[in-house]
Design a protein around this motif. Structure first.
Motif, PDB file in Angstrom:
ATOM      1  N   SER A   1       0.843  -1.195   0.000  1.00 25.11           N
ATOM      2  CA  SER A   1       0.000   0.000   0.000  1.00 25.11           C
ATOM      3  C   SER A   1       0.880   1.247   0.000  1.00 25.11           C
ATOM      4  CB  SER A   1      -0.915   0.012   1.227  1.00 25.11           C
ATOM      5  OG  SER A   1      -0.159   0.137   2.413  1.00 25.11           O
ATOM      6  N   SER A   2       0.243   2.418  -0.051  1.00 30.48           N
ATOM      7  CA  SER A   2       0.989   3.676   0.042  1.00 30.48           C
ATOM      8  C   SER A   2       1.658   3.776   1.404  1.00 30.48           C
ATOM      9  CB  SER A   2       0.038   4.860  -0.147  1.00 30.48           C
ATOM     10  OG  SER A   2      -0.572   4.822  -1.422  1.00 30.48           O
ATOM     11  N   GLY A   3       2.781   4.493   1.457  1.00 35.27           N
ATOM     12  CA  GLY A   3       3.422   4.750   2.731  1.00 35.27           C
ATOM     13  C   GLY A   3       2.657   5.800   3.526  1.00 35.27           C
ATOM     14  N   LEU A   4       3.032   5.952   4.788  1.00 35.17           N
ATOM     15  CA  LEU A   4       2.415   6.967   5.643  1.00 35.17           C
ATOM     16  C   LEU A   4       3.513   7.841   6.234  1.00 35.17           C
ATOM     17  CD1 LEU A   4       0.023   8.228   7.187  1.00 35.17           C
ATOM     18  CD2 LEU A   4       0.389   6.485   8.965  1.00 35.17           C
ATOM     19  N   ALA A   5       3.474   9.139   5.920  1.00 34.19           N
ATOM     20  CA  ALA A   5       4.394  10.118   6.506  1.00 34.19           C
ATOM     21  C   ALA A   5       3.595  10.972   7.482  1.00 34.19           C
ATOM     22  CB  ALA A   5       5.022  10.985   5.419  1.00 34.19           C
ATOM     23  N   ALA A   6       4.174  11.239   8.651  1.00 37.82           N
ATOM     24  CA  ALA A   6       3.453  11.999   9.669  1.00 37.82           C
ATOM     25  C   ALA A   6       4.436  12.810  10.491  1.00 37.82           C
ATOM     26  CB  ALA A   6       2.651  11.061  10.571  1.00 37.82           C
ATOM     27  N   GLY A   7       3.916  13.833  11.133  1.00 40.21           N
ATOM     28  CA  GLY A   7       4.755  14.666  11.980  1.00 40.21           C
ATOM     29  C   GLY A   7       3.921  15.492  12.941  1.00 40.21           C
ATOM     30  N   GLY A   8       4.546  16.029  13.974  1.00 36.70           N
ATOM     31  CA  GLY A   8       3.834  16.802  14.976  1.00 36.70           C
ATOM     32  C   GLY A   8       2.912  15.903  15.775  1.00 36.70           C
ATOM     33  N   ARG A   9       1.733  16.440  16.133  1.00 39.99           N
ATOM     34  CA  ARG A   9       0.723  15.633  16.833  1.00 39.99           C
ATOM     35  C   ARG A   9      -0.235  15.087  15.788  1.00 39.99           C
ATOM     36  NH1 ARG A   9      -2.301  17.231  22.344  1.00 39.99           N
ATOM     37  NH2 ARG A   9      -0.449  16.154  23.104  1.00 39.99           N
ATOM     38  N   TRP A  10      -0.405  13.786  15.752  1.00 45.65           N
ATOM     39  CA  TRP A  10      -1.224  13.176  14.711  1.00 45.65           C
ATOM     40  C   TRP A  10      -1.764  11.831  15.186  1.00 45.65           C
ATOM     41  CZ3 TRP A  10       0.251   8.365  12.854  1.00 45.65           C
ATOM     42  CH2 TRP A  10       1.554   7.969  13.202  1.00 45.65           C
ATOM     43  N   ALA A  11      -2.826  11.368  14.542  1.00 45.50           N
ATOM     44  CA  ALA A  11      -3.379  10.033  14.782  1.00 45.50           C
ATOM     45  C   ALA A  11      -4.237   9.657  13.581  1.00 45.50           C
ATOM     46  CB  ALA A  11      -4.212   9.995  16.059  1.00 45.50           C
ATOM     47  N   VAL A  12      -4.139   8.406  13.156  1.00 41.56           N
ATOM     48  CA  VAL A  12      -4.869   7.916  11.989  1.00 41.56           C
ATOM     49  C   VAL A  12      -5.587   6.629  12.386  1.00 41.56           C
ATOM     50  CG1 VAL A  12      -4.740   7.153   9.594  1.00 41.56           C
ATOM     51  CG2 VAL A  12      -3.163   8.912  10.421  1.00 41.56           C
TER      52      VAL A  12
ATOM     53  N   ILE B   1      12.549  -3.564  -0.972  1.00 42.97           N
ATOM     54  CA  ILE B   1      11.238  -3.147  -1.458  1.00 42.97           C
ATOM     55  C   ILE B   1      11.261  -1.662  -1.819  1.00 42.97           C
ATOM     56  CG2 ILE B   1       8.836  -2.726  -0.743  1.00 42.97           C
ATOM     57  CD1 ILE B   1       9.053  -5.338   0.888  1.00 42.97           C
ATOM     58  N   ASP B   2      11.841  -0.845  -0.921  1.00 44.42           N
ATOM     59  CA  ASP B   2      11.971   0.593  -1.206  1.00 44.42           C
ATOM     60  C   ASP B   2      12.711   0.825  -2.517  1.00 44.42           C
ATOM     61  OD1 ASP B   2      10.608   1.433   0.991  1.00 44.42           O
ATOM     62  OD2 ASP B   2      12.362   2.013   2.159  1.00 44.42           O
ATOM     63  N   ARG B   3      13.800   0.086  -2.689  1.00 47.65           N
ATOM     64  CA  ARG B   3      14.627   0.270  -3.895  1.00 47.65           C
ATOM     65  C   ARG B   3      13.836  -0.099  -5.152  1.00 47.65           C
ATOM     66  NH1 ARG B   3      18.496  -2.419  -2.053  1.00 47.65           N
ATOM     67  NH2 ARG B   3      19.517  -0.651  -1.063  1.00 47.65           N
ATOM     68  N   GLU B   4      13.113  -1.215  -5.083  1.00 46.49           N
ATOM     69  CA  GLU B   4      12.320  -1.636  -6.241  1.00 46.49           C
ATOM     70  C   GLU B   4      11.256  -0.601  -6.595  1.00 46.49           C
ATOM     71  OE1 GLU B   4      12.517  -4.371  -8.225  1.00 46.49           O
ATOM     72  OE2 GLU B   4      14.359  -4.998  -7.225  1.00 46.49           O
TER      73      GLU B   4
ATOM     74  N   ALA C   1       9.141  -4.603 -11.078  1.00 50.32           N
ATOM     75  CA  ALA C   1       9.402  -4.095  -9.728  1.00 50.32           C
ATOM     76  C   ALA C   1       8.295  -4.465  -8.745  1.00 50.32           C
ATOM     77  CB  ALA C   1       9.576  -2.579  -9.770  1.00 50.32           C
ATOM     78  N   SER C   2       7.047  -4.338  -9.145  1.00 49.14           N
ATOM     79  CA  SER C   2       5.949  -4.633  -8.224  1.00 49.14           C
ATOM     80  C   SER C   2       5.936  -6.100  -7.824  1.00 49.14           C
ATOM     81  CB  SER C   2       4.608  -4.252  -8.853  1.00 49.14           C
ATOM     82  OG  SER C   2       4.532  -2.855  -9.056  1.00 49.14           O
ATOM     83  N   LEU C   3       6.184  -6.982  -8.788  1.00 49.28           N
ATOM     84  CA  LEU C   3       6.204  -8.416  -8.497  1.00 49.28           C
ATOM     85  C   LEU C   3       7.333  -8.754  -7.535  1.00 49.28           C
ATOM     86  CD1 LEU C   3       5.122 -11.267  -9.073  1.00 49.28           C
ATOM     87  CD2 LEU C   3       6.712 -11.372 -11.015  1.00 49.28           C
ATOM     88  N   VAL C   4       8.519  -8.206  -7.784  1.00 51.10           N
ATOM     89  CA  VAL C   4       9.664  -8.464  -6.903  1.00 51.10           C
ATOM     90  C   VAL C   4       9.379  -7.934  -5.507  1.00 51.10           C
ATOM     91  CG1 VAL C   4      12.083  -7.875  -6.479  1.00 51.10           C
ATOM     92  CG2 VAL C   4      11.342  -8.526  -8.776  1.00 51.10           C
ATOM     93  N   ALA C   5       8.810  -6.732  -5.423  1.00 47.19           N
ATOM     94  CA  ALA C   5       8.515  -6.147  -4.115  1.00 47.19           C
ATOM     95  C   ALA C   5       7.521  -7.002  -3.337  1.00 47.19           C
ATOM     96  CB  ALA C   5       7.988  -4.724  -4.289  1.00 47.19           C
ATOM     97  N   GLU C   6       6.526  -7.547  -4.016  1.00 51.91           N
ATOM     98  CA  GLU C   6       5.543  -8.376  -3.332  1.00 51.91           C
ATOM     99  C   GLU C   6       6.158  -9.681  -2.850  1.00 51.91           C
ATOM    100  OE1 GLU C   6       2.428  -8.596  -6.190  1.00 51.91           O
ATOM    101  OE2 GLU C   6       1.783  -6.522  -5.841  1.00 51.91           O
ATOM    102  N   HIS C   7       7.060 -10.264  -3.625  1.00 54.25           N
ATOM    103  CA  HIS C   7       7.752 -11.472  -3.175  1.00 54.25           C
ATOM    104  C   HIS C   7       8.666 -11.170  -1.979  1.00 54.25           C
ATOM    105  CE1 HIS C   7       6.462 -14.563  -5.982  1.00 54.25           C
ATOM    106  NE2 HIS C   7       6.586 -13.698  -6.980  1.00 54.25           N
ATOM    107  N   LEU C   8       9.297 -10.008  -1.984  1.00 56.45           N
ATOM    108  CA  LEU C   8      10.123  -9.621  -0.839  1.00 56.45           C
ATOM    109  C   LEU C   8       9.263  -9.459   0.416  1.00 56.45           C
ATOM    110  CD1 LEU C   8      12.467  -7.052  -2.606  1.00 56.45           C
ATOM    111  CD2 LEU C   8      13.216  -9.148  -1.465  1.00 56.45           C
ATOM    112  N   ALA C   9       8.047  -8.971   0.254  1.00 54.24           N
ATOM    113  CA  ALA C   9       7.150  -8.844   1.402  1.00 54.24           C
ATOM    114  C   ALA C   9       6.808 -10.212   1.972  1.00 54.24           C
ATOM    115  CB  ALA C   9       5.888  -8.096   1.004  1.00 54.24           C
ATOM    116  N   VAL C  10       6.647 -11.224   1.121  1.00 52.78           N
ATOM    117  CA  VAL C  10       6.399 -12.573   1.621  1.00 52.78           C
ATOM    118  C   VAL C  10       7.623 -13.094   2.370  1.00 52.78           C
ATOM    119  CG1 VAL C  10       5.872 -14.958   0.973  1.00 52.78           C
ATOM    120  CG2 VAL C  10       4.694 -13.068  -0.170  1.00 52.78           C
ATOM    121  N   VAL C  11       8.823 -12.771   1.893  1.00 55.33           N
ATOM    122  CA  VAL C  11      10.048 -13.112   2.638  1.00 55.33           C
ATOM    123  C   VAL C  11       9.990 -12.503   4.033  1.00 55.33           C
ATOM    124  CG1 VAL C  11      12.551 -12.731   2.747  1.00 55.33           C
ATOM    125  CG2 VAL C  11      11.482 -13.402   0.587  1.00 55.33           C
TER     126      VAL C  11
END
Length: 305
Positions: free
Chosen positions: A18-29, A151-154, A162-172
């Motif tokens: 999924s998309s990454g999450l960047a946050a700062g200060g006071r926050w909650a999701v 995964i970041d590099r891919e 790239a997407s296929l390799v990243a998904e296989h790395l996630a299974v690793v």
């Protein structure tokens, strides 16, 4: 194959980033209950994880990751008093692949989810705790960190596939998180996972998974594990919760069920493939374990239904 690899393969494990999450200060999701098994890893900064039904929040530091093994709503936050906003609109607006919360980006998480085929709850997920937390600094966490960096590099440089390799790395990554949990709490997951912590039982399980159609006896399994029949029977029953031949029957039925769901093999061919000399003997065993005859099972779960 070893038992963990066998089960993950049987369950048709797939990773969805999924998309990454960047946050700062006071926050909650605040996140809705995810489909499948959710994972996140903290690439930068720190935050708190709160999962519905889990008493205490989990403090996440840089390099930590976690799995949510059950479909429960959860919240990521900077501090206990931050007011949460729903995750959906943030991720819909993530045009650059990064959702943003609060002010700044001193915290950054990457994640996704794993989905499985039929029988995931019975074979794996049902015995896991709702949250598995992997702190940074452990050997398995270092391997997870390597997988995440790849995964970041891919996904950053986008080479071919790239997407296929990243998904296989996630299974690793998933395999290492489960290995860590099974090593850390060997008796917390009932059934075959607990058996992996006992070297004698693990040897017997490996032999059964390597040759499931073989006409195994307790004596032959004991020889493969290097112990007496009584020792194997006692240790297998104490850790796995059933005898080795009962376990073998159930595993054979799981293999047969996959072939019934996904292929067009005849019942006779499937029976031979999992170690039964006759279709009728196979049918009796299948109904006893799965609750329905194999023909009915195939009709109920065929892809066209």
């Amino acid at each position: 194959m070893d038992p963990l690899e066998d089960v993950l393969t049987l369950l048709e494990t797939r990773a969805h980033l999924s998309s990454g999450l960047a946050a700062g200060g006071r926050w909650a999701v605040r996140f809705d209950a995810p489909p499948g098994v959710k994972f996140n890893a903290v690439r930068r900064g720190s935050c708190l994880l709160e999962v519905d039904g889990v008493d205490a929040p989990v403090a996440l530091a840089e390099g930590d990751c976690y799995l949510l093994t059950q479909p429960r709503p959860f919240t990521l936050r900077s501090d206990p008093d931050a007011v949460a906003v729903p995750a959906g609109p943030l991720f819909v607006a993530a045009g650059d692949g990064v959702a943003r919360a609060g002010a700044g980006d001193d915290v950054f998480l990457v994640g996704g989810r794993f989905t499985f085929g039929d029988r995931a709850h019975e074979l794996l997920l049902g015995g896991l705790p709702p949250v598995i937390h992997v702190p940074a600094g452990t050997p398995h966490a270092r391997t997870v960190a390597w997988a995440l960096a790849e995964i970041d590099r891919e996904l950053t440089h986008r080479p071919a596939a790239a997407s296929l390799v990243a998904e296989h790395l996630a299974v690793v990554m998933l395999v290492h998180v489960l290995r860590l949990h099974l090593a850390r709490e060997p008796h917390a997951v009932p059934g075959w996972p607990a058996g992996l912590a006992d070297p004698v039982v693990a040897a017997a399980l490996t032999a059964l998974h390597r040759e499931p159609a073989r006409g195994w006896t307790v004596a032959a399994l004991a020889e493969a594990a290097g112990v007496s029949r009584s020792t194997l029977a006692a240790r297998f029953g104490a850790t796995v919760g059933q005898g080795p031949l009962e376990y073998l029957t159930r595993w054979r039925m799981e293999l047969a069920a996959r072939r019934l769901r996904t292929g067009g093999d005849t019942l006779a061919a499937i029976a031979r493939g999992v170690g039964y000399g006759s279709e009728s003997a196979f049918g009796v065993a299948f109904k006893r374990v799965m609750g329905v005859p194999p023909g009915d099972y195939r009709a109920e779960r065929s892809p066209g239904r």
